[in-house]
Design a protein around this motif. Structure first.
Motif, PDB file in Angstrom:
ATOM      1  N   TYR A 282       0.838  -1.196   0.000  1.00 27.43           N
ATOM      2  CA  TYR A 282       0.000   0.000   0.000  1.00 27.43           C
ATOM      3  C   TYR A 282       0.875   1.249   0.000  1.00 27.43           C
ATOM      4  O   TYR A 282       1.964   1.268   0.590  1.00 27.43           O
ATOM      5  CB  TYR A 282      -0.896   0.056   1.240  1.00 27.43           C
ATOM      6  CG  TYR A 282      -1.943  -1.032   1.314  1.00 27.43           C
ATOM      7  CD1 TYR A 282      -3.169  -0.886   0.675  1.00 27.43           C
ATOM      8  CD2 TYR A 282      -1.698  -2.202   2.023  1.00 27.43           C
ATOM      9  CE1 TYR A 282      -4.138  -1.881   0.746  1.00 27.43           C
ATOM     10  CE2 TYR A 282      -2.656  -3.203   2.093  1.00 27.43           C
ATOM     11  CZ  TYR A 282      -3.876  -3.035   1.461  1.00 27.43           C
ATOM     12  OH  TYR A 282      -4.822  -4.028   1.526  1.00 27.43           O
ATOM     13  N   ASP A 284       0.589   4.656   1.651  1.00 22.93           N
ATOM     14  CA  ASP A 284      -0.169   5.328   2.709  1.00 22.93           C
ATOM     15  C   ASP A 284       0.267   6.783   2.790  1.00 22.93           C
ATOM     16  O   ASP A 284       1.417   7.082   3.151  1.00 22.93           O
ATOM     17  CB  ASP A 284       0.066   4.632   4.048  1.00 22.93           C
ATOM     18  CG  ASP A 284      -0.465   3.209   4.062  1.00 22.93           C
ATOM     19  OD1 ASP A 284      -1.689   3.063   3.989  1.00 22.93           O
ATOM     20  OD2 ASP A 284       0.348   2.276   4.140  1.00 22.93           O
ATOM     21  N   TYR A 343      -6.115  11.220   5.095  1.00 30.64           N
ATOM     22  CA  TYR A 343      -5.359   9.982   4.939  1.00 30.64           C
ATOM     23  C   TYR A 343      -5.878   9.255   3.707  1.00 30.64           C
ATOM     24  O   TYR A 343      -7.079   9.022   3.564  1.00 30.64           O
ATOM     25  CB  TYR A 343      -5.503   9.096   6.174  1.00 30.64           C
ATOM     26  CG  TYR A 343      -5.036   7.679   5.976  1.00 30.64           C
ATOM     27  CD1 TYR A 343      -3.695   7.397   5.729  1.00 30.64           C
ATOM     28  CD2 TYR A 343      -5.938   6.618   6.031  1.00 30.64           C
ATOM     29  CE1 TYR A 343      -3.269   6.090   5.537  1.00 30.64           C
ATOM     30  CE2 TYR A 343      -5.513   5.307   5.845  1.00 30.64           C
ATOM     31  CZ  TYR A 343      -4.180   5.045   5.596  1.00 30.64           C
ATOM     32  OH  TYR A 343      -3.770   3.763   5.412  1.00 30.64           O
ATOM     33  N   GLN A 345      -5.197   5.768   1.365  1.00 28.49           N
ATOM     34  CA  GLN A 345      -4.515   4.484   1.208  1.00 28.49           C
ATOM     35  C   GLN A 345      -4.760   3.976  -0.204  1.00 28.49           C
ATOM     36  O   GLN A 345      -5.898   3.837  -0.650  1.00 28.49           O
ATOM     37  CB  GLN A 345      -5.011   3.455   2.221  1.00 28.49           C
ATOM     38  CG  GLN A 345      -4.256   2.149   2.157  1.00 28.49           C
ATOM     39  CD  GLN A 345      -4.788   1.114   3.129  1.00 28.49           C
ATOM     40  OE1 GLN A 345      -5.887   0.604   2.963  1.00 28.49           O
ATOM     41  NE2 GLN A 345      -4.006   0.813   4.162  1.00 28.49           N
ATOM     42  N   SER A 380       5.353   4.824   5.194  1.00 27.86           N
ATOM     43  CA  SER A 380       5.832   3.613   4.532  1.00 27.86           C
ATOM     44  C   SER A 380       6.513   2.620   5.462  1.00 27.86           C
ATOM     45  O   SER A 380       6.706   1.462   5.102  1.00 27.86           O
ATOM     46  CB  SER A 380       6.805   3.985   3.405  1.00 27.86           C
ATOM     47  OG  SER A 380       7.886   4.745   3.929  1.00 27.86           O
ATOM     48  N   TRP A 385       3.458   3.988  10.452  1.00 29.13           N
ATOM     49  CA  TRP A 385       2.092   3.466  10.381  1.00 29.13           C
ATOM     50  C   TRP A 385       1.507   3.291  11.776  1.00 29.13           C
ATOM     51  O   TRP A 385       0.352   3.626  12.023  1.00 29.13           O
ATOM     52  CB  TRP A 385       2.067   2.155   9.621  1.00 29.13           C
ATOM     53  CG  TRP A 385       0.738   1.457   9.732  1.00 29.13           C
ATOM     54  CD1 TRP A 385       0.449   0.340  10.430  1.00 29.13           C
ATOM     55  CD2 TRP A 385      -0.507   1.890   9.164  1.00 29.13           C
ATOM     56  NE1 TRP A 385      -0.885   0.023  10.323  1.00 29.13           N
ATOM     57  CE2 TRP A 385      -1.492   0.961   9.556  1.00 29.13           C
ATOM     58  CE3 TRP A 385      -0.872   2.963   8.354  1.00 29.13           C
ATOM     59  CZ2 TRP A 385      -2.821   1.071   9.165  1.00 29.13           C
ATOM     60  CZ3 TRP A 385      -2.208   3.076   7.975  1.00 29.13           C
ATOM     61  CH2 TRP A 385      -3.157   2.139   8.376  1.00 29.13           C
TER      62      TRP A 385
END
Length: 528
Positions: A282, A284, A343, A345, A380, A385
């Motif tokens: 992903y 992010d 945010y 994703q 990342s 996260w």
């Protein structure tokens, strides 16, 4: 495809002799003995054991006379048949994570699914499906799918309560998570259910196998038939957890009717869920923005550029007004107290995180050529996260803690409106709350135009705050939205259902319920 469902009595047909005992009215002590002595069902009459099951996360208080914790489908069928013959209300209880009081019993029996079919789980990698009991915790199931598929498949639905919620609870209220659009909600992924009626009869039901005809289903149990009239009130085509699924054109798949009905029609014991290919990774992104209007403009831009339901992203979450005041790690995400956050994703199926980063840098520059890419944080690494995840989940937790310290009430909205009315809705609510100087914050699922206003009034402001909540519900309905996008109706919001859909819809749901549950015993007080 048929609208006739022939239920069977496979779980109760060999127990008629002992079940005949139920023709005589039993008190709860006698019923406790009946379950325990005849069937070795985990039955509890001790109020100290029952008490933890009389309240869920909504904090509504309840009461029950007896607790049962069946281990298998046969025990479930016997309990339901007994309740039906004795005319005893029964309330289903799972992980108790719901915020609307749907698992809070009002007397009678509380029926916990915590021990039900505990070992029932398997996946079929080729067919991309998982078979699971309703007693499994959602996050445990998600992790087992990753493990058993060697990280090639995953179950996308990820509500905030996924570590605590049971699969049954997510089916009950059509739970949803970060992913925008239909794929973010449980109903989309359900392929099959095992469903038990209040009379103990059951059936395995596959999607597409049973569809209503002329607005009705026919349930057949041996020689007896009952007619199920489906609800036909107009249902806004947006993210929606407000009452049972309805259809004005009189056609509903039986599974769609049951998912989101909050246990008022019967009991799901097992289910089969579709799975999706897991992305290789992903991207992010966390964007620091100057104001709410800019966040809404980005949402509108991405909707145009990507697809109508933003299928190319798996999260678009907003951190708005006053969130920083309740957020852990805010200094990691923000540079100053006036900023809001977004945010995003993005799943990566092909290519690298570097190429995907470049793609999104170009996309945001297309949105605004002067957009400062230095305001974007790429989450990342695991530490970044983790800090973001802690920040996201600390917001409602800290707001609730403040409410408790103030000794007041916490009011969290679940309203949603169509995208074209979104900015109007937000502006009117901001103005109303700030007019009365009520403490609040705003966060949630921007991808669905579904944000939560979390009100934290002091004691003197409680009455006006409740009036404003009613105004929010009324306004969302007036603008083509609904009062509940993801948390359901339960007992706490049944008046919101009536305000949103009207008395005719209430009667429709009642008539549907009477077809399943003639004595109105299942999950009394939920929705209607």
């Amino acid at each position: 495809m048929s609208n006739l469902l022939k239920f069977n009595n496979k779980y109760i047909k060999n127990h008629q002799k002992t079940i005949d005992e139920l023709s005589i009215k039993l008190d709860f002590h006698q019923l406790h003995d009946f379950f325990k002595n005849n069937y070795n069902i985990d039955s509890q009459i001790d109020q100290d054991i029952i008490k933890p099951y009389t309240r869920d996360w909504s904090n509504l208080s309840g009461n029950a006379d007896l607790l049962v914790r069946p281990k298998n489908n046969e025990e479930c069928a016997i309990i339901l048949l007994a309740c039906n013959q004795q005319k005893i209300p029964v309330t289903f209880s799972g992980g108790q994570t719901n915020l609307t009081g749907s698992a809070t019993p009002n007397g009678g029996i509380v029926f916990s699914t915590s021990s039900l079919n505990k070992s029932y789980f398997s996946i079929d990698i080729d067919k991309k499906i998982a078979h699971t009991s309703v007693s499994m915790r959602l996050e445990n199931m998600r992790n087992k799918i990753l493990e058993e598929s060697n990280n090639t498949l995953y179950y996308p639905v990820d509500p905030t309560s996924r570590n605590d919620a049971f699969i049954g609870g997510t089916l009950s209220c059509n739970a949803s998570g970060f992913i925008p659009g239909n794929k973010g909600a449980t109903r989309y992924w359900v392929e099959e259910i095992r469903f038990i009626l209040i009379n103990g009869f059951s059936l395995r039901i596959k999607r597409g196998e049973y569809v209503s005809n002329n607005g009705v289903f026919i349930l057949q149990c041996n020689t007896q038939q009952s007619i199920i009239k489906i609800p036909r009130y107009k249902r806004p085509e947006i993210k929606n957890a407000s009452g049972p699924f309805s259809s004005q054109n009189s056609e509903i798949d039986f599974i769609d009717l049951i998912i989101g009905s909050e246990g008022i029609f019967g009991l799901i014991t097992n289910c089969t869920l579709k799975l999706d290919n897991k992305p290789n990774g992903y991207l992010d992104l966390f964007l620091r923005l100057s104001n709410e209007s800019e966040a809404i403009e980005i949402h509108q831009f991405l909707t145009r550029e990507l697809s109508p339901d933003l299928e190319k992203i798996t999260a678009l979450e907003y951190f708005g007004y006053n969130c920083q005041s309740y957020m852990k790690n805010r200094e990691f995400l923000f540079n100053n107290k006036n900023e809001v956050g977004l945010y995003i994703q993005v799943p990566i199926y092909n290519g690298s995180i570097e190429s995907k980063s470049e793609e999104w840098a170009n996309l945001l520059s297309k949105f605004n050529p002067s957009f400062d890419l230095l305001t974007i944080s790429i989450l990342s690494d695991p530490i970044s996260w983790k800090k973001f995840f802690e920040a996201r989940h600390s917001i409602p937790d800290n707001a609730l803690i403040k409410t408790q310290k103030m000794g007041g009430i916490s009011i969290i909205t679940d309203t949603i409106v169509p995208p074209e009315k979104f900015q109007e809705y937000l502006m009117k609510i901001h103005n109303r709350l700030q007019k009365y100087n009520i403490e609040y914050l705003l966060f949630g699922h921007l991808g669905d135009c579904h944000l939560h206003f979390h009100l934290i009034p002091n004691k003197k402001q409680e009455a006006i705050s409740l009036e404003i909540y009613d105004y929010m519900v009324d306004l969302s309905s007036q603008l083509g939205g609904v009062y509940s996008a993801e948390h359901g109706t339960g007992k706490r919001k049944k008046h919101d259902f009536k305000k949103c859909y009207g008395n005719t819809a209430v009667e429709m749901v009642k008539n549907t319920k009477l077809g399943f549950d003639p004595h109105l015993l299942l999950n009394k007080g939920n929705i209607i």
